[in-house]
Design a protein around this motif. Structure first.
Motif, PDB file in Angstrom:
ATOM      1  N   HIS A 272      69.748 -31.840 -33.496  1.00  0.00           N
ATOM      2  CA  HIS A 272      69.982 -30.933 -34.619  1.00  0.00           C
ATOM      3  C   HIS A 272      68.667 -30.596 -35.319  1.00  0.00           C
ATOM      4  O   HIS A 272      67.714 -31.379 -35.291  1.00  0.00           O
ATOM      5  CB  HIS A 272      70.917 -31.570 -35.664  1.00  0.00           C
ATOM      6  CG  HIS A 272      72.365 -31.500 -35.313  1.00  0.00           C
ATOM      7  ND1 HIS A 272      72.902 -32.082 -34.185  1.00  0.00           N
ATOM      8  CD2 HIS A 272      73.411 -30.923 -35.984  1.00  0.00           C
ATOM      9  CE1 HIS A 272      74.213 -31.870 -34.163  1.00  0.00           C
ATOM     10  NE2 HIS A 272      74.544 -31.173 -35.236  1.00  0.00           N
ATOM     11  N   LEU A 273      68.661 -29.440 -35.963  1.00  0.00           N
ATOM     12  CA  LEU A 273      67.614 -29.097 -36.910  1.00  0.00           C
ATOM     13  C   LEU A 273      68.220 -29.017 -38.303  1.00  0.00           C
ATOM     14  O   LEU A 273      69.302 -28.454 -38.497  1.00  0.00           O
ATOM     15  CB  LEU A 273      66.961 -27.760 -36.552  1.00  0.00           C
ATOM     16  CG  LEU A 273      66.168 -27.696 -35.249  1.00  0.00           C
ATOM     17  CD1 LEU A 273      65.581 -26.293 -35.057  1.00  0.00           C
ATOM     18  CD2 LEU A 273      65.066 -28.748 -35.193  1.00  0.00           C
ATOM     19  N   PHE A 274      67.514 -29.591 -39.268  1.00  0.00           N
ATOM     20  CA  PHE A 274      67.827 -29.455 -40.688  1.00  0.00           C
ATOM     21  C   PHE A 274      66.798 -28.481 -41.256  1.00  0.00           C
ATOM     22  O   PHE A 274      65.591 -28.715 -41.114  1.00  0.00           O
ATOM     23  CB  PHE A 274      67.694 -30.799 -41.406  1.00  0.00           C
ATOM     24  CG  PHE A 274      68.768 -31.802 -41.098  1.00  0.00           C
ATOM     25  CD1 PHE A 274      69.464 -32.424 -42.131  1.00  0.00           C
ATOM     26  CD2 PHE A 274      69.083 -32.166 -39.794  1.00  0.00           C
ATOM     27  CE1 PHE A 274      70.441 -33.369 -41.868  1.00  0.00           C
ATOM     28  CE2 PHE A 274      70.055 -33.103 -39.511  1.00  0.00           C
ATOM     29  CZ  PHE A 274      70.743 -33.714 -40.560  1.00  0.00           C
ATOM     30  N   VAL A 275      67.243 -27.414 -41.889  1.00  0.00           N
ATOM     31  CA  VAL A 275      66.310 -26.381 -42.345  1.00  0.00           C
ATOM     32  C   VAL A 275      66.569 -26.023 -43.806  1.00  0.00           C
ATOM     33  O   VAL A 275      67.677 -26.220 -44.325  1.00  0.00           O
ATOM     34  CB  VAL A 275      66.408 -25.102 -41.479  1.00  0.00           C
ATOM     35  CG1 VAL A 275      66.011 -25.397 -40.040  1.00  0.00           C
ATOM     36  CG2 VAL A 275      67.810 -24.507 -41.531  1.00  0.00           C
ATOM     37  N   GLU A 276      65.523 -25.495 -44.440  1.00  0.00           N
ATOM     38  CA  GLU A 276      65.668 -25.031 -45.825  1.00  0.00           C
ATOM     39  C   GLU A 276      64.781 -23.813 -46.043  1.00  0.00           C
ATOM     40  O   GLU A 276      63.684 -23.708 -45.466  1.00  0.00           O
ATOM     41  CB  GLU A 276      65.282 -26.141 -46.809  1.00  0.00           C
ATOM     42  CG  GLU A 276      65.491 -25.754 -48.275  1.00  0.00           C
ATOM     43  CD  GLU A 276      65.252 -26.913 -49.217  1.00  0.00           C
ATOM     44  OE1 GLU A 276      66.130 -27.789 -49.294  1.00  0.00           O
ATOM     45  OE2 GLU A 276      64.197 -26.946 -49.867  1.00  0.00           O
ATOM     46  N   PHE A 277      65.270 -22.908 -46.884  1.00  0.00           N
ATOM     47  CA  PHE A 277      64.567 -21.669 -47.212  1.00  0.00           C
ATOM     48  C   PHE A 277      64.460 -21.574 -48.732  1.00  0.00           C
ATOM     49  O   PHE A 277      65.451 -21.799 -49.440  1.00  0.00           O
ATOM     50  CB  PHE A 277      65.313 -20.457 -46.661  1.00  0.00           C
ATOM     51  CG  PHE A 277      65.650 -20.572 -45.197  1.00  0.00           C
ATOM     52  CD1 PHE A 277      64.762 -20.130 -44.230  1.00  0.00           C
ATOM     53  CD2 PHE A 277      66.851 -21.144 -44.787  1.00  0.00           C
ATOM     54  CE1 PHE A 277      65.069 -20.252 -42.889  1.00  0.00           C
ATOM     55  CE2 PHE A 277      67.169 -21.267 -43.445  1.00  0.00           C
ATOM     56  CZ  PHE A 277      66.270 -20.817 -42.491  1.00  0.00           C
ATOM     57  N   ASN A 278      63.278 -21.211 -49.241  1.00  0.00           N
ATOM     58  CA  ASN A 278      63.039 -21.058 -50.674  1.00  0.00           C
ATOM     59  C   ASN A 278      62.531 -19.661 -50.967  1.00  0.00           C
ATOM     60  O   ASN A 278      61.821 -19.072 -50.147  1.00  0.00           O
ATOM     61  CB  ASN A 278      61.980 -22.050 -51.171  1.00  0.00           C
ATOM     62  CG  ASN A 278      62.421 -23.494 -51.075  1.00  0.00           C
ATOM     63  OD1 ASN A 278      63.554 -23.783 -50.710  1.00  0.00           O
ATOM     64  ND2 ASN A 278      61.536 -24.416 -51.390  1.00  0.00           N
ATOM     65  N   GLY A 279      62.880 -19.131 -52.139  1.00  0.00           N
ATOM     66  CA  GLY A 279      62.358 -17.836 -52.558  1.00  0.00           C
ATOM     67  C   GLY A 279      63.353 -17.102 -53.425  1.00  0.00           C
ATOM     68  O   GLY A 279      64.206 -17.713 -54.087  1.00  0.00           O
ATOM     69  N   SER A 280      63.251 -15.799 -53.443  1.00  0.00           N
ATOM     70  CA  SER A 280      64.238 -14.990 -54.145  1.00  0.00           C
ATOM     71  C   SER A 280      65.532 -14.993 -53.333  1.00  0.00           C
ATOM     72  O   SER A 280      65.537 -15.322 -52.139  1.00  0.00           O
ATOM     73  CB  SER A 280      63.741 -13.558 -54.311  1.00  0.00           C
ATOM     74  OG  SER A 280      63.645 -12.919 -53.041  1.00  0.00           O
ATOM     75  N   ALA A 281      66.621 -14.612 -53.984  1.00  0.00           N
ATOM     76  CA  ALA A 281      67.900 -14.586 -53.272  1.00  0.00           C
ATOM     77  C   ALA A 281      67.819 -13.667 -52.057  1.00  0.00           C
ATOM     78  O   ALA A 281      68.321 -13.998 -50.971  1.00  0.00           O
ATOM     79  CB  ALA A 281      69.016 -14.143 -54.217  1.00  0.00           C
ATOM     80  N   GLU A 282      67.163 -12.533 -52.222  1.00  0.00           N
ATOM     81  CA  GLU A 282      67.061 -11.562 -51.125  1.00  0.00           C
ATOM     82  C   GLU A 282      66.210 -12.105 -49.983  1.00  0.00           C
ATOM     83  O   GLU A 282      66.575 -12.004 -48.806  1.00  0.00           O
ATOM     84  CB  GLU A 282      66.468 -10.255 -51.647  1.00  0.00           C
ATOM     85  CG  GLU A 282      66.370  -9.166 -50.583  1.00  0.00           C
ATOM     86  CD  GLU A 282      65.817  -7.860 -51.136  1.00  0.00           C
ATOM     87  OE1 GLU A 282      65.515  -6.971 -50.322  1.00  0.00           O
ATOM     88  OE2 GLU A 282      65.687  -7.741 -52.381  1.00  0.00           O
ATOM     89  N   SER A 283      65.059 -12.708 -50.315  1.00  0.00           N
ATOM     90  CA  SER A 283      64.171 -13.198 -49.262  1.00  0.00           C
ATOM     91  C   SER A 283      64.798 -14.385 -48.527  1.00  0.00           C
ATOM     92  O   SER A 283      64.632 -14.523 -47.312  1.00  0.00           O
ATOM     93  CB  SER A 283      62.816 -13.606 -49.847  1.00  0.00           C
ATOM     94  OG  SER A 283      62.928 -14.753 -50.666  1.00  0.00           O
TER      95      SER A 283
END
Length: 459
Positions: A272-283
């Motif tokens: 498995h990969l555990f991933v996270e994204f940060n930024g504006s809601a759109e980005s």
């Protein structure tokens, strides 16, 4: 050689009942998170100020008493063990947040402040300290070992986030390294020298750290892959595509089995990969969609999204508790926990080779990794006292390191050297390791600071 009575008397005059020779206190400072053990130190001291640390080192230097710094004891390579006896300086009571400067996006702290305590203190400012090694480690210890962790792919390691230090040298002198300015061209980078020196050059008593703005929006997910190779190749493709990942973590099928058991989940027992994204809601939406499309090309399925803070916290708690979860696969076992870091283009083959070695040796050894920067770990489970298992585990760890060096990598991406990886330093650094020893000899001529660690033995 036991610590002398005159040394104990001089230290007791400064610290009183904050110096202990009780067996329970000494034994608490004789273990580690892994299989590394050493005899207990002769004494444990809890300083409260830089002046007290300075006094302790001046006394110990005069009496040639080894001094070992201690944070929270979460290191993995035996960094804080008193292998030559002496005194442990437990810095846990030096735990004040000295000054928060929101306008500069900086904070100054004592070394015993933990990363979780700091971020709790920062909640109202809109800022946070991003370096996250998983354990709730002390910031002084994190600097001493040049720690990193799950967020390094976006925010960097302690090397990138320590601006200035106050350090007590072996003879008790106090120096300040670095400044609060964004950059400097004034002289040697002594801050960089101390970060990662593992307590062999000085004891850190104050840190000035870079802070970051809390992202407007965060999304995290877990997804499954059919094979180890497909998951790791997806990581390489993701980084090459320029998708700005905040975290991208790999857990192999055995690690997922351990996580399922501890967290009461039912993820398929595949990598498995555990991933996270940060930024504006759109980005964040755009980045998550781009990663999802790419993951599908490598067979990624079963995306389990965590959008609320509570869900994200639970997801990353699972990842951070992977080590105790892995230990639970073999109740009573300890572990040889090792890590290497390789260039991204060699990551898939390095992970696959390590997995093949573990299988060939008949070992139980989950593989996990902060794979967004080419760093991965193996937790090789061994029964305490089983010398054959320990030898096989060490052989696997050594081959991992040798393969990393062969492709231009390093024997440790974040665990550091301590006693566990010291035999591999010459292979990575050659004559530069001798130069490290010369620097040590210049700053600590009596070799009292964490002897037996990191640098070559003296003749």
């Amino acid at each position: 050689m036991p610590i002398s009575e005159p040394a104990i008397a001089a230290l007791t005059a400064v610290f009183g009942d904050r110096l202990s020779q009780r067996a329970a206190d000494r034994d608490h400072h004789a273990g580690s998170e892994t299989f590394h053990r050493a005899p207990p130190p002769d004494a444990v001291i809890w300083p409260l100020t830089t002046a007290e640390v300075s006094s302790a080192l001046a006394i110990c230097n005069e009496h040639r008493v080894p001094v070992i710094g201690w944070g929270t004891g979460t290191s993995l390579e035996g960094h804080a063990l008193a292998v030559h006896g002496g005194v442990v300086l437990d810095l846990g009571r030096m735990d004040k947040v000295i000054e928060i400067r929101p306008g500069d996006m900086q904070v100054t702290v004592q070394p015993g402040v933990t990363r979780e305590a700091l971020n709790t203190e920062l909640r109202a400012t809109g800022l946070f300290f991003p370096v996250d090694p998983g354990a709730n480690a002390s910031l002084g210890g994190m600097a001493a070992t040049r720690a990193s962790g799950t967020t390094a792919v976006r925010y960097g390691t302690m090397r990138d986030n320590v601006l200035a230090l106050e350090v007590v040298l072996a003879d008790g002198r106090v120096i300040r390294t670095g400044t609060r300015a964004a950059k400097s061209s004034a002289g040697y980078d002594l801050t960089g020298l101390m970060v990662g020196s593992e307590g062999t050059l000085g004891i850190i008593t104050e840190l000035t750290l870079r802070l970051h703005g809390q992202p407007e929006h965060v999304a995290a997910a877990v997804c499954a892959f059919p094979t180890l190779e497909s998951a790791v190749e997806c990581v390489t493709a993701t980084m090459q595509s320029g998708i700005p990942m905040a975290r991208i973590e790999f857990v192999d099928s055995l690690g997922i089995r351990a996580v399922n058991a501890m967290a009461h989940r039912s993820y398929p027992e595949t990598p498995h990969l555990f991933v996270e994204f940060n930024g504006s809601a759109e980005s964040v939406r755009a980045d998550a969609a781009a990663f999802g499309d790419l993951a599908q090309e490598f067979g990624g399925t079963g995306f389990d999204w965590a959008d609320t803070p509570e869900e994200r916290s639970a997801l990353w708690k699972m990842r951070h508790q992977a080590y105790p979860a892995c230990l639970a696969l073999r109740p009573g076992a300890t572990a040889v926990v090792t890590d290497v870091c390789v260039p991204m283009s060699h990551l898939a083959e390095a992970v696959a080779a390590a997995s093949a070695d573990i299988a060939e040796q008949g070992m139980t050894g989950p593989i996990l990794g902060h794979v967004g920067d080419g760093n991965f770990h193996a937790a090789l489970l061994v029964d305490p006292g089983d010398t054959d298992q320990l030898a096989r585990a060490k052989a696997i760890a050594r081959r991992m390191a040798e393969r990393a060096l062969a492709v231009g990598g390093t024997i440790s991406g974040e665990h550091g050297i301590g006693v566990g990886k010291r035999p591999l330093m010459a292979a990575e650094h050659g004559e530069a390791w001798v130069v490290m020893g010369a620097i040590k000899a210049a700053l600590d001529p009596r070799n009292i600071l964490n002897p037996g660690k990191l640098i070559p033995d003296r003749n």
